[in-house]
Every structure is written in C-alpha cells, then in structure tokens.
Design a protein around this motif. Sequence first.
Motif, mmCIF file in Angstrom:
data_model
loop_
_atom_site.group_PDB
_atom_site.id
_atom_site.type_symbol
_atom_site.label_atom_id
_atom_site.label_comp_id
_atom_site.label_asym_id
_atom_site.label_seq_id
_atom_site.Cartn_x
_atom_site.Cartn_y
_atom_site.Cartn_z
ATOM 1 N N TYR A 82 -26.529 -59.093 58.839
ATOM 2 C CA TYR A 82 -26.657 -59.407 57.418
ATOM 3 C C TYR A 82 -26.771 -60.910 57.124
ATOM 4 O O TYR A 82 -26.868 -61.291 55.958
ATOM 5 C CB TYR A 82 -25.466 -58.825 56.656
ATOM 6 N N GLN A 104 -18.591 -63.900 56.017
ATOM 7 C CA GLN A 104 -18.864 -62.589 55.425
ATOM 8 C C GLN A 104 -17.637 -61.687 55.529
ATOM 9 O O GLN A 104 -17.297 -60.975 54.577
ATOM 10 C CB GLN A 104 -20.067 -61.942 56.119
ATOM 11 N N LEU A 123 -14.859 -60.129 52.377
ATOM 12 C CA LEU A 123 -14.270 -58.795 52.237
ATOM 13 C C LEU A 123 -12.743 -58.873 52.240
ATOM 14 O O LEU A 123 -12.070 -58.208 51.443
ATOM 15 C CB LEU A 123 -14.753 -57.881 53.361
ATOM 16 N N LEU A 129 -15.563 -48.402 48.402
ATOM 17 C CA LEU A 129 -16.699 -49.324 48.418
ATOM 18 C C LEU A 129 -16.930 -49.966 47.060
ATOM 19 O O LEU A 129 -17.090 -51.187 46.942
ATOM 20 C CB LEU A 129 -17.971 -48.597 48.867
ATOM 21 N N TYR A 183 -14.812 -53.015 45.785
ATOM 22 C CA TYR A 183 -15.091 -54.386 46.203
ATOM 23 C C TYR A 183 -15.801 -55.148 45.076
ATOM 24 O O TYR A 183 -15.558 -56.346 44.870
ATOM 25 C CB TYR A 183 -15.950 -54.400 47.469
ATOM 26 N N PHE A 184 -16.669 -54.459 44.345
ATOM 27 C CA PHE A 184 -17.375 -55.089 43.231
ATOM 28 C C PHE A 184 -16.396 -55.421 42.100
ATOM 29 O O PHE A 184 -16.461 -56.496 41.507
ATOM 30 C CB PHE A 184 -18.478 -54.164 42.715
ATOM 31 N N PHE A 207 -14.321 -58.412 43.146
ATOM 32 C CA PHE A 207 -14.998 -59.709 43.023
ATOM 33 C C PHE A 207 -15.150 -60.119 41.563
ATOM 34 O O PHE A 207 -15.012 -61.302 41.232
ATOM 35 C CB PHE A 207 -16.378 -59.715 43.689
ATOM 36 N N VAL A 213 -23.221 -62.276 44.698
ATOM 37 C CA VAL A 213 -22.292 -61.549 45.572
ATOM 38 C C VAL A 213 -22.492 -60.044 45.427
ATOM 39 O O VAL A 213 -22.465 -59.311 46.430
ATOM 40 C CB VAL A 213 -20.839 -61.947 45.271
ATOM 41 N N LEU A 224 -23.184 -57.543 48.556
ATOM 42 C CA LEU A 224 -22.327 -56.387 48.818
ATOM 43 C C LEU A 224 -23.124 -55.096 48.777
ATOM 44 O O LEU A 224 -22.992 -54.229 49.655
ATOM 45 C CB LEU A 224 -21.189 -56.333 47.794
ATOM 46 N N GLN A 225 -23.966 -54.959 47.751
ATOM 47 C CA GLN A 225 -24.750 -53.731 47.627
ATOM 48 C C GLN A 225 -25.665 -53.535 48.817
ATOM 49 O O GLN A 225 -25.767 -52.427 49.362
ATOM 50 C CB GLN A 225 -25.573 -53.747 46.339
ATOM 51 N N PHE A 240 -23.582 -52.562 51.886
ATOM 52 C CA PHE A 240 -22.995 -51.238 51.759
ATOM 53 C C PHE A 240 -24.057 -50.141 51.834
ATOM 54 O O PHE A 240 -23.844 -49.102 52.465
ATOM 55 C CB PHE A 240 -22.207 -51.128 50.453
ATOM 56 N N SER A 285 -21.902 -50.003 42.147
ATOM 57 C CA SER A 285 -21.098 -50.942 41.383
ATOM 58 C C SER A 285 -19.878 -50.207 40.854
ATOM 59 O O SER A 285 -19.802 -48.985 40.914
ATOM 60 C CB SER A 285 -21.901 -51.534 40.220
#
Length: 328
Positions: free
Chosen positions: A39, A52, A56, A102, A105-106, A109, A132, A136-137, A140, A239
């Motif tokens: 990534y 990275q 997380l 998952l 995480y959004f 942030f 960000v 992340l998207q 994931f 999201s």
Amino acid sequence: MEHNLLIGNGINIQFGGLDVYSGAAIMNRIINNINAGKYTALTENSLSTNEQIELLEKMVIVINHIKAGKCRNKVDNAFMAMELDRITRTYPNNSSITSVFLEDYFLAFEIFNNGFKSKDGEIQSELYRKTVFTLLQQMFVDGIYNDGLINDVYKNFYPGLNTYLNKFKNIFTTNYDYNLENSLGSTDKVCHLHGEFGKLSSEYNVTSLYYATHKTECDVLISKKVPNMEHIYSDAIMSWSWLEKYGEMIEPDTKNKEILFKSISGQLEIVGLAPANDEHLFLLINTNPKIKSVIYYYLKDEDRIELPHHLRKPVTYKKVTKLWNSMK
C-alpha cells in the motif's frame, strides 16, 4: 405479503471461512499487505510501512479512549454521538488492531481529526479527513477482495441456498462481491447498497455525472491510479457515516438504489448483518411505514441484545445456524 432480504458479510464468513473473511482475518491480511509494502504506492510513498501500522494503532488508542468515556468534546453531530454510545456499550476496555470493526477506524480518525480542527481550520481538516479516509478505504477494500478469491465463495454454498434466495422479491446486500449473482445465475434481484467491486467510483469513471463537473480533479486522480488494483477504485463504499455512504447521491445508480430500498414493504429478513455501522440502513427501515415486520437472524447473543438499540420494528429473532443447516 412482500418479502425482501438484506444480507451482509455473515454469508461470506459462513461459506468462505471465519479465518478468511471475519473482520479480524481481513485486518490480519491488511497488516501483512502493509508489511509487504503493497500500500505504500497508495500514499505516493509518503508513509512508510511502519507509519501505516502506526496510523492503525493510533486509531485503536482513540477507540479505547471512547470506551473509557473520553472524546465526547470532539463529537460534532448526533449520529457520531450515537456511534460513541455504541462503542462505549459494546467494546471491550482494550481493543487491538484486529478487534476493531473496519468502519470504526473511520470514526476513530474523524474523532481524532476533530481534535485539531480549531488549529487546522475547516478546509485543512477536511483535506486530512478525506486523504486518510481514502487510504483506509482502499486498504480495507483490498483486504476484503482477497486477490479476487472472495468472488469464489459461492462455490461452497449449500444446495438449498438458491431456494431460499428465490423466495424474495429483492435481495439487498452490503457486500461488494458477486457471490449472490453467481449462485443465482442472474443479477436481476440483487442490489448492492454499498457498491460493488466491478464498478468504478464516480471520480474514476469518465462517464459519471461527477466526472463531468469535476474533470480536472478527476483526471489527476485517474493519472495516479496504481496498476493492477482496479478493485480499490470501485464504487465500494466504506465509512462509519451514512452521509459518506450515500453522499450527495449525484449518480442515478446510487439514487435508484436508495429509492428501491425505501420502496419495499411487508416483511424484511436480515441475515449476516451485525447491528454496528449500518445506522443509515436501520434509519431507512425505521422510517418506512410499509415495512411491517423484520426477521433478524443472529449468530451471537450480543447482536440480539444490541439490535433493539437500532431497530424500531416488530422483530422475530432466529438463530442463523438453524437457517444455514436447513439449506444442506
């Protein structure tokens, strides 16, 4: 009476394996991909593999702070407050990278970013958030995609699954893969509410309405696409916020999905969908007077306990293991 189905990632966990498609398994795959440098190009080489991972880890710290009752001063809307209530109610005291949902995480942030908004200003803060969120998207979605193997899960479906699927007028899914279509041999009934791997996101699709009004911006994004990772530029949406998931709904396809979901009536069955992170869908269900009842198939008792915090319809609870066993 009309019957409709809403189905989530639980079907992939059931037939693809808990050790392959659970949230923890997906995060383990993402961590391995980060460490392998997969990534780094997505960051335009601006973040090392260690940075990275640190991103997380910092979001896990935010989740732990939320659980401890902190971060309330960084909430800027009612939906965010509801999500913090859910985390406080359902999360353990100490989470890990692989245990955080998952989508959370959004949320983590955004909470973190809100803490610097007064210093950074609205414009810069929003730029950080979008940058960000995009990273992340993409990570994931790639972790879920599993090098395309996710689209082969249908090969493990039980013989009776198609009979079950065929009894519904519409099949709505929050999954991005094509296992339902592959199993049924048809796309007619299946509606991907959150997008699908095979369709480009509007900013990468030169035929989209968004591209037509943002051509210069989109051309820059298209020029930076990483080769052989087309799926991460798909319209698969991830999201914490329903506003992010539906956005302005400028594209006709997106609008039509919402219109179709709002139009259903009768009984809705929900399979393989945890109560967390899909508040936007529960909101649409709750505000649709034509939906008279819901059958909710649950795996964990915690999900049965949590659902009443989100769903305001008459609900019949059934164990999903019995449903799967009936299809053998």
